[in-house]
Scaffold this motif. Structure first.
Motif, PDB file in Angstrom:
ATOM      1  N   MET A  26       0.853  -1.196   0.000  1.00  0.00           N
ATOM      2  CA  MET A  26       0.000   0.000   0.000  1.00  0.00           C
ATOM      3  C   MET A  26       0.885   1.240   0.000  1.00  0.00           C
ATOM      4  O   MET A  26       1.901   1.291   0.681  1.00  0.00           O
ATOM      5  CB  MET A  26      -0.853   0.039   1.269  1.00  0.00           C
ATOM      6  N   SER A  27       0.492   2.222  -0.761  1.00  0.00           N
ATOM      7  CA  SER A  27       1.245   3.463  -0.737  1.00  0.00           C
ATOM      8  C   SER A  27       0.293   4.659  -0.761  1.00  0.00           C
ATOM      9  O   SER A  27      -0.829   4.557  -1.261  1.00  0.00           O
ATOM     10  CB  SER A  27       2.216   3.522  -1.914  1.00  0.00           C
ATOM     11  N   TYR A  28       0.784   5.745  -0.206  1.00  0.00           N
ATOM     12  CA  TYR A  28      -0.011   6.970  -0.167  1.00  0.00           C
ATOM     13  C   TYR A  28       0.245   7.778  -1.433  1.00  0.00           C
ATOM     14  O   TYR A  28       1.365   7.829  -1.925  1.00  0.00           O
ATOM     15  CB  TYR A  28       0.392   7.843   1.031  1.00  0.00           C
ATOM     16  N   SER A  29      -0.789   8.400  -1.928  1.00  0.00           N
ATOM     17  CA  SER A  29      -0.590   9.308  -3.063  1.00  0.00           C
ATOM     18  C   SER A  29      -1.848  10.135  -3.240  1.00  0.00           C
ATOM     19  O   SER A  29      -2.862   9.901  -2.578  1.00  0.00           O
ATOM     20  CB  SER A  29      -0.308   8.529  -4.341  1.00  0.00           C
ATOM     21  N   SER A  30      -1.793  11.066  -4.161  1.00  0.00           N
ATOM     22  CA  SER A  30      -3.014  11.755  -4.540  1.00  0.00           C
ATOM     23  C   SER A  30      -3.718  10.896  -5.598  1.00  0.00           C
ATOM     24  O   SER A  30      -3.114   9.985  -6.157  1.00  0.00           O
ATOM     25  CB  SER A  30      -2.689  13.139  -5.095  1.00  0.00           C
TER      26      SER A  30
ATOM     27  N   HIS B 204      -3.355   3.371  -2.048  1.00  0.00           N
ATOM     28  CA  HIS B 204      -3.745   2.413  -3.080  1.00  0.00           C
ATOM     29  C   HIS B 204      -2.865   1.182  -3.080  1.00  0.00           C
ATOM     30  O   HIS B 204      -1.708   1.192  -2.673  1.00  0.00           O
ATOM     31  CB  HIS B 204      -3.819   3.055  -4.463  1.00  0.00           C
ATOM     32  N   ASP B 205      -3.511   0.103  -3.549  1.00  0.00           N
ATOM     33  CA  ASP B 205      -2.895  -1.212  -3.560  1.00  0.00           C
ATOM     34  C   ASP B 205      -3.440  -1.900  -4.808  1.00  0.00           C
ATOM     35  O   ASP B 205      -4.550  -2.408  -4.806  1.00  0.00           O
ATOM     36  CB  ASP B 205      -3.325  -1.946  -2.277  1.00  0.00           C
TER      37      ASP B 205
ATOM     38  N   TRP C 250      -8.253   3.247  -1.369  1.00  0.00           N
ATOM     39  CA  TRP C 250      -8.763   3.481  -0.020  1.00  0.00           C
ATOM     40  C   TRP C 250      -8.836   4.987   0.222  1.00  0.00           C
ATOM     41  O   TRP C 250      -7.884   5.715  -0.083  1.00  0.00           O
ATOM     42  CB  TRP C 250      -7.829   2.858   1.022  1.00  0.00           C
ATOM     43  N   LEU C 251      -9.965   5.420   0.765  1.00  0.00           N
ATOM     44  CA  LEU C 251     -10.165   6.853   1.010  1.00  0.00           C
ATOM     45  C   LEU C 251     -10.545   7.088   2.465  1.00  0.00           C
ATOM     46  O   LEU C 251     -11.115   6.209   3.127  1.00  0.00           O
ATOM     47  CB  LEU C 251     -11.300   7.397   0.121  1.00  0.00           C
ATOM     48  N   LEU C 252     -10.253   8.286   2.954  1.00  0.00           N
ATOM     49  CA  LEU C 252     -10.750   8.690   4.262  1.00  0.00           C
ATOM     50  C   LEU C 252     -12.246   8.975   4.123  1.00  0.00           C
ATOM     51  O   LEU C 252     -12.708   9.350   3.039  1.00  0.00           O
ATOM     52  CB  LEU C 252     -10.001   9.942   4.741  1.00  0.00           C
TER      53      LEU C 252
END
Lengths: 144, 200
Positions: A1-5, A22-23, A28-30
């Motif tokens: 999983m990594s964070y991004s816009s 995303h994976d 995945w969203l808040l």
């Protein structure tokens, strides 16, 4: 999983999300972003929209996950449970949520001509249903 | 071709928008609304697989004849394999006679002819839209796999093929061309044959 816009196209509406996880095809969203891009709201009953609630399934099927103090919702998984289509380009941070075959078929089975609004060359907008009361010959073409 | 009491609305399915369709529209100086559909939305809504496609819609907004090849003359008879003057005559007959026209389909016949999207076709539509979005954002090379997916999931759609080929070098990126694909049909019709009543 990594964070991004991410750019999310949901129900034909495009939204930008500054902070997503995303994976693969999973996005995945808040909860606040989920509601803004899709209209789905995380509640104690599950994820709800327009009076319809999808209970959060247990285990691997789950579309809700806690990470520290944050709760994340997997919009891709929710879409699969709703028989909605998701295609993504993780490289460009784009997630497209398309209609299910059932939703695509619904306007056709009504036998009422599916409505649309489109511009002409000058940007003037026309809506098919505004021509009610007249017979219409709708003709599509392509320059390609 | 504008029989009395008929509104003609043309829609250019064109990812390049006015850049692609504009010069054609300007040259035709049409009096009817000539709309531009960058996202191919009308094709998705009506489940169209080729152009030109015509749909007849009555005063109440109901479909009278669903998707059919709709040339106004026989310039493309090698592709249509049908005398298109009969189609135009039918359109005129319907404009005059409305529901009593032999060309106005019954509800049962309408439902029989109407192709509803399959799961694979819905997936094709989603891939095509993602490809269009990536292309519009300047990521044209990354759009190509999406367009290929769309073509694979809905091989009957010439719209998905020809639009994608036109956005890049078809030979180089898709290993094909319109000419090759038509030849590969080996006598099978490029357009679904028209099924018109023999009167009119």
């Amino acid at each position: 999983m990594s964070y991004s816009s991410a750019t999310v196209i949901y129900a034909a509406r495009r939204s930008a999300v500054a902070n997503a996880l995303h994976d693969g095809q999973d996005l995945w969203l808040l909860p606040e972003d989920l509601e803004r891009v899709s209209g789905w709201e995380l509640t104690p009953e599950g994820v709800c929209r327009e009076g319809l609630c999808v209970p959060v399934p247990p285990g691997k099927e789950s579309f809700v996950s806690r990470r520290g103090t944050e709760t994340w919702v997997n919009l891709s998984q929710l879409a699969r449970l709703l028989d909605q289509l998701v295609v993504a380009s993780p490289k460009h941070g784009v997630w497209f949520f398309g209609d299910s075959p059932r939703e695509l078929a619904r306007p056709l089975t009504s036998l009422v001509a599916p409505d649309f609004t489109l511009p002409d060359l000058d940007g003037r907008l026309y809506t098919l249903s505004h021509f009610r009361g007249r017979k219409v010959f709708l003709l599509t073409w392509g320059s390609w | 071709m504008k029989p009395q009491g008929l509104e003609i609305i043309t829609v250019a399915l064109d990812s390049r928008g006015a850049e692609g369709a504009g010069e054609w529209i300007r040259a035709a100086t049409p009096e009817h609304p000539s709309l531009i559909d960058v996202e191919h939305r009308v094709a998705a809504l009506y489940n169209m697989v080729n152009v030109p496609t015509g749909v007849w819609i009555d005063e109440g907004g109901r479909v009278v004849r669903p998707n059919e090849v709709a040339f106004v003359d026989n310039r493309w008879i090698d592709y249509t394999k049908t005398d298109m003057t009969r189609y135009v005559a039918g359109l005129r007959d319907w404009v005059v006679n409305g529901a009593a026209s032999a060309f106005a389909l019954t509800e049962a016949e309408l439902r029989r002819r109407m192709a509803l999207p399959t799961p694979a076709q819905a997936l094709a539509a989603a891939n095509f839209r993602l490809g269009q979005y990536l292309h519009a954002q300047g990521h044209w090379e990354d759009a190509i796999p999406c367009f290929k997916q769309a073509q694979a999931f809905h091989p009957e759609s010439w719209c998905y093929k020809r639009q994608a080929w036109a956005l890049s070098d078809a030979e180089k990126y898709y290993g094909t061309s319109f000419k090759k694909e038509v030849e590969a049909l080996g006598g099978k019709p490029y357009y679904a044959p028209l099924d018109l009543p023999s009167v009119g």
